[in-house]
Design a protein around this motif. Structure first.
Motif, mmCIF file in Angstrom:
data_model
loop_
_atom_site.group_PDB
_atom_site.id
_atom_site.type_symbol
_atom_site.label_atom_id
_atom_site.label_comp_id
_atom_site.label_asym_id
_atom_site.label_seq_id
_atom_site.Cartn_x
_atom_site.Cartn_y
_atom_site.Cartn_z
ATOM 1 N N PHE A 66 -19.828 111.529 46.137
ATOM 2 C CA PHE A 66 -21.652 112.535 46.804
ATOM 3 C C PHE A 66 -21.304 112.755 45.488
ATOM 4 C CE2 PHE A 66 -18.589 112.192 50.298
ATOM 5 C CZ PHE A 66 -19.100 111.811 51.873
ATOM 6 N N LYS A 67 -23.405 114.160 46.032
ATOM 7 C CA LYS A 67 -23.056 114.139 44.153
ATOM 8 C C LYS A 67 -23.796 115.487 44.736
ATOM 9 C CE LYS A 67 -27.283 112.377 42.770
ATOM 10 N NZ LYS A 67 -27.964 111.350 41.507
ATOM 11 N N ILE A 68 -24.973 115.927 44.330
ATOM 12 C CA ILE A 68 -25.254 117.671 44.495
ATOM 13 C C ILE A 68 -26.421 117.597 43.622
ATOM 14 C CG2 ILE A 68 -25.503 119.841 44.219
ATOM 15 C CD1 ILE A 68 -22.339 120.431 44.981
ATOM 16 N N GLU A 69 -27.536 116.955 45.039
ATOM 17 C CA GLU A 69 -29.103 117.125 44.688
ATOM 18 C C GLU A 69 -30.147 118.496 44.953
ATOM 19 O OE1 GLU A 69 -31.168 113.254 45.600
ATOM 20 O OE2 GLU A 69 -30.134 112.794 42.969
ATOM 21 N N ASN A 70 -30.625 118.900 44.856
ATOM 22 C CA ASN A 70 -31.470 120.165 45.143
ATOM 23 C C ASN A 70 -31.187 120.598 45.778
ATOM 24 O OD1 ASN A 70 -33.307 119.042 43.652
ATOM 25 N ND2 ASN A 70 -33.629 117.719 45.011
ATOM 26 N N GLN A 71 -29.269 121.231 46.020
ATOM 27 C CA GLN A 71 -28.674 122.690 46.455
ATOM 28 C C GLN A 71 -28.387 121.868 47.885
ATOM 29 O OE1 GLN A 71 -28.204 125.505 45.616
ATOM 30 N NE2 GLN A 71 -28.635 125.008 44.297
ATOM 31 N N THR A 72 -28.207 120.127 48.035
ATOM 32 C CA THR A 72 -27.656 119.485 48.653
ATOM 33 C C THR A 72 -26.655 117.929 48.717
ATOM 34 O OG1 THR A 72 -29.783 119.660 50.059
ATOM 35 C CG2 THR A 72 -28.734 118.533 50.956
#
Length: 130
Positions: free
Chosen positions: A25-31
């Motif tokens: 998983f990665k964090i992208e645009n606060q999600t």
């Protein structure tokens, strides 16, 4: 920090149907979003090679092992990957949202925090599983 529905859905599939060996998983645009799904036949080495060398990630890994009593078991590991070479801001964002994200994934059995590959070697994973 939001968590995409796909994260929860794919984790449930890993846990109940064993469709995947691992999820990154990665964090992208606060999600938090799914970055990569590992096939059931992939190894722990395939998993560690999928993690970026200089960026933070969350991951779950379905680890199969045999106990001293010769029983086949599996445990789901949550791995917080935060390499020393990643940006400070990124480390802070991942560290501050880790517990909240982990709560969304019901069924995590072991947690590992790693800043370099040696901290999540197969030997460490095996020792934590038993």
């Amino acid at each position: 920090m939001a968590v995409s529905d796909e994260c929860k859905l794919k984790f449930l599939e890993l846990k109940s149907k064993r469709n995947y060996r691992f999820i990154i998983f990665k964090i992208e645009n606060q999600t938090v979003v799914v970055e990569k799904l590992g096939n059931p036949d992939e190894t722990y080495e395939d998993f560690t090679e999928s993690l970026p060398a200089d960026e933070c990630r969350y991951a779950v890994f379905d680890f199969d092992f045999i106990t001293e009593e010769n029983c086949q078991k599996s445990k789901i590991f949550f791995i917080a990957w935060s390499p020393d070479t990643s940006r400070v801001r990124s480390k802070m964002v991942y560290a501050s949202s880790k517990d909240r994200f982990k709560r969304e994934l019901d069924g995590i059995q072991v947690e590992l925090q790693a800043t370099d590959p040696s901290e999540m070697s197969l030997d460490i994973v095996k020792s934590r599983a038993l």
